[in-house]
Scaffold this motif. Structure first.
Motif, PDB file in Angstrom:
ATOM      1  N   LYS A 101       0.825  -1.207   0.000  1.00 47.23           N
ATOM      2  CA  LYS A 101       0.000   0.000   0.000  1.00 47.23           C
ATOM      3  C   LYS A 101       0.859   1.256   0.000  1.00 47.23           C
ATOM      4  N   ILE A 102       1.924   1.271   0.803  1.00 51.42           N
ATOM      5  CA  ILE A 102       2.838   2.420   0.855  1.00 51.42           C
ATOM      6  C   ILE A 102       3.508   2.623  -0.498  1.00 51.42           C
ATOM      7  N   GLU A 103       3.897   1.529  -1.132  1.00 53.67           N
ATOM      8  CA  GLU A 103       4.532   1.629  -2.446  1.00 53.67           C
ATOM      9  C   GLU A 103       3.572   2.214  -3.479  1.00 53.67           C
ATOM     10  N   GLN A 104       2.300   1.811  -3.424  1.00 52.43           N
ATOM     11  CA  GLN A 104       1.302   2.355  -4.352  1.00 52.43           C
ATOM     12  C   GLN A 104       1.091   3.848  -4.131  1.00 52.43           C
ATOM     13  N   LEU A 105       1.055   4.262  -2.856  1.00 51.95           N
ATOM     14  CA  LEU A 105       0.879   5.681  -2.549  1.00 51.95           C
ATOM     15  C   LEU A 105       2.069   6.508  -3.024  1.00 51.95           C
ATOM     16  N   GLU A 106       3.260   5.973  -2.863  1.00 56.29           N
ATOM     17  CA  GLU A 106       4.446   6.687  -3.329  1.00 56.29           C
ATOM     18  C   GLU A 106       4.432   6.827  -4.853  1.00 56.29           C
ATOM     19  N   THR A 107       4.020   5.767  -5.557  1.00 54.63           N
ATOM     20  CA  THR A 107       3.931   5.823  -7.017  1.00 54.63           C
ATOM     21  C   THR A 107       2.897   6.851  -7.461  1.00 54.63           C
ATOM     22  N   SER A 108       1.731   6.863  -6.784  1.00 56.28           N
ATOM     23  CA  SER A 108       0.684   7.830  -7.120  1.00 56.28           C
ATOM     24  C   SER A 108       1.145   9.262  -6.866  1.00 56.28           C
ATOM     25  N   LYS A 109       1.895   9.452  -5.787  1.00 51.35           N
ATOM     26  CA  LYS A 109       2.407  10.788  -5.464  1.00 51.35           C
ATOM     27  C   LYS A 109       3.356  11.285  -6.545  1.00 51.35           C
ATOM     28  N   ARG A 110       4.256  10.401  -6.996  1.00 48.35           N
ATOM     29  CA  ARG A 110       5.206  10.801  -8.031  1.00 48.35           C
ATOM     30  C   ARG A 110       4.490  11.152  -9.337  1.00 48.35           C
ATOM     31  N   LYS A 111       3.445  10.403  -9.661  1.00 45.42           N
ATOM     32  CA  LYS A 111       2.691  10.696 -10.880  1.00 45.42           C
ATOM     33  C   LYS A 111       1.964  12.029 -10.787  1.00 45.42           C
ATOM     34  N   LEU A 112       1.406  12.335  -9.612  1.00 47.44           N
ATOM     35  CA  LEU A 112       0.732  13.624  -9.441  1.00 47.44           C
ATOM     36  C   LEU A 112       1.705  14.793  -9.563  1.00 47.44           C
ATOM     37  N   LEU A 113       2.974  14.530  -9.259  1.00 48.30           N
ATOM     38  CA  LEU A 113       4.003  15.562  -9.399  1.00 48.30           C
ATOM     39  C   LEU A 113       4.586  15.605 -10.812  1.00 48.30           C
ATOM     40  N   GLY A 114       4.042  14.758 -11.696  1.00 47.14           N
ATOM     41  CA  GLY A 114       4.531  14.751 -13.071  1.00 47.14           C
ATOM     42  C   GLY A 114       5.765  13.911 -13.272  1.00 47.14           C
ATOM     43  N   GLU A 115       6.050  12.985 -12.348  1.00 44.38           N
ATOM     44  CA  GLU A 115       7.237  12.151 -12.461  1.00 44.38           C
ATOM     45  C   GLU A 115       6.829  10.711 -12.814  1.00 44.38           C
ATOM     46  N   ASP A 116       7.767   9.969 -13.386  1.00 52.41           N
ATOM     47  CA  ASP A 116       7.567   8.549 -13.720  1.00 52.41           C
ATOM     48  C   ASP A 116       6.307   8.330 -14.554  1.00 52.41           C
ATOM     49  N   LEU A 117       6.113   9.150 -15.569  1.00 52.30           N
ATOM     50  CA  LEU A 117       4.937   9.018 -16.436  1.00 52.30           C
ATOM     51  C   LEU A 117       5.230   8.207 -17.696  1.00 52.30           C
ATOM     52  N   GLY A 118       6.468   7.733 -17.834  1.00 53.59           N
ATOM     53  CA  GLY A 118       6.850   7.043 -19.064  1.00 53.59           C
ATOM     54  C   GLY A 118       6.078   5.761 -19.297  1.00 53.59           C
ATOM     55  N   LYS A 119       5.685   5.068 -18.228  1.00 56.41           N
ATOM     56  CA  LYS A 119       4.982   3.796 -18.370  1.00 56.41           C
ATOM     57  C   LYS A 119       3.464   3.948 -18.366  1.00 56.41           C
ATOM     58  N   CYS A 120       2.962   5.179 -18.258  1.00 55.73           N
ATOM     59  CA  CYS A 120       1.513   5.402 -18.195  1.00 55.73           C
ATOM     60  C   CYS A 120       0.909   5.290 -19.591  1.00 55.73           C
ATOM     61  N   SER A 121      -0.234   4.630 -19.678  1.00 55.78           N
ATOM     62  CA  SER A 121      -0.975   4.541 -20.930  1.00 55.78           C
ATOM     63  C   SER A 121      -1.840   5.786 -21.104  1.00 55.78           C
TER      64      SER A 121
END
Length: 210
Positions: A101-121
């Motif tokens: 759950k913590i890992e999912q929240l960290e991933t969601s946080k990075r995406k909201l900041l515009g980071e790690d979007l390369g794998k997003c469809s």
């Protein structure tokens, strides 16, 4: 004659200690033999004297009794291990679930900041965009509420200043000579604040209307 109770502590006298050991050793081995015969029990006794001499008794084979003892201890330990694992298993699953759950929240946080979007469809980016739009709407609503509260506070200050201005003008109209220099300065300050405050309120009103 009543026999006194022997105090259980080390016998300091060497001769008495050896005599007591010999006597009680024979008694213990005799009791072990009696227990084996009367109760059909498998009994084994091992005694080392203070000098290291071995004394033993076994109702059957001493080696077989010792091996049986080892197997019994091993089986007891093996039977308790699953019980411990069974109690620890729910805690292990809970820790894994929380870590995921913590890992999912960290991933969601990075995406909201515009980071790690390369794998997003495309669908994932659209979902993320909708989430950001909802967040922006909530932020704007809160900001508008704060602006409205600020305008109400400014209007209240305006009403107070207008009332004070009216009182000072009335005093000046009734008797101009009784107005002190301090009152004249207050009138000037109130008029200046009033003239500056109105455009700010109008600007906030226009902003809300837009």
């Amino acid at each position: 004659m009543v026999r006194g109770k022997t105090q259980l502590k080390r016998i300091e006298n060497t001769t008495s200690r050896q005599a007591t050991f010999s006597k009680r050793r024979k008694g213990l081995l005799k009791k072990a033999s009696e227990l084996s015969v009367l109760c059909d029990a498998d009994v084994a006794v091992i005694i080392f004297s203070p000098r290291g001499k071995l004394n033993q008794y076994a109702s059957s084979s001493m080696e077989e009794t010792i091996e049986r003892y080892k197997r019994q201890v091993k089986n007891t330990q093996d039977s308790t291990s699953p019980f411990v694992d069974q109690n620890a298993q729910p805690l292990k699953h809970e820790a894994q679930r929380m870590s995921k759950k913590i890992e999912q929240l960290e991933t969601s946080k990075r995406k909201l900041l515009g980071e790690d979007l390369g794998k997003c469809s495309i669908r994932g980016l659209q979902k993320l965009e909708r989430q950001l739009d909802r967040s922006i709407s909530i932020i704007r609503a809160r900001k508008t509420s704060l602006y409205r509260n600020l305008i109400e506070q400014l209007k209240e200050k305006e009403r107070i200043l207008v009332a004070e201005n009216a009182v000072l003008r009335e005093k000046l109209r009734l008797d101009p000579h009784q107005i002190s220099n301090e009152d004249n300065a207050t009138v000037s300050i109130v008029e200046t604040a009033f003239s500056i405050g109105l455009p700010q309120i109008l600007n906030y009103t226009l902003f809300l209307q837009q």
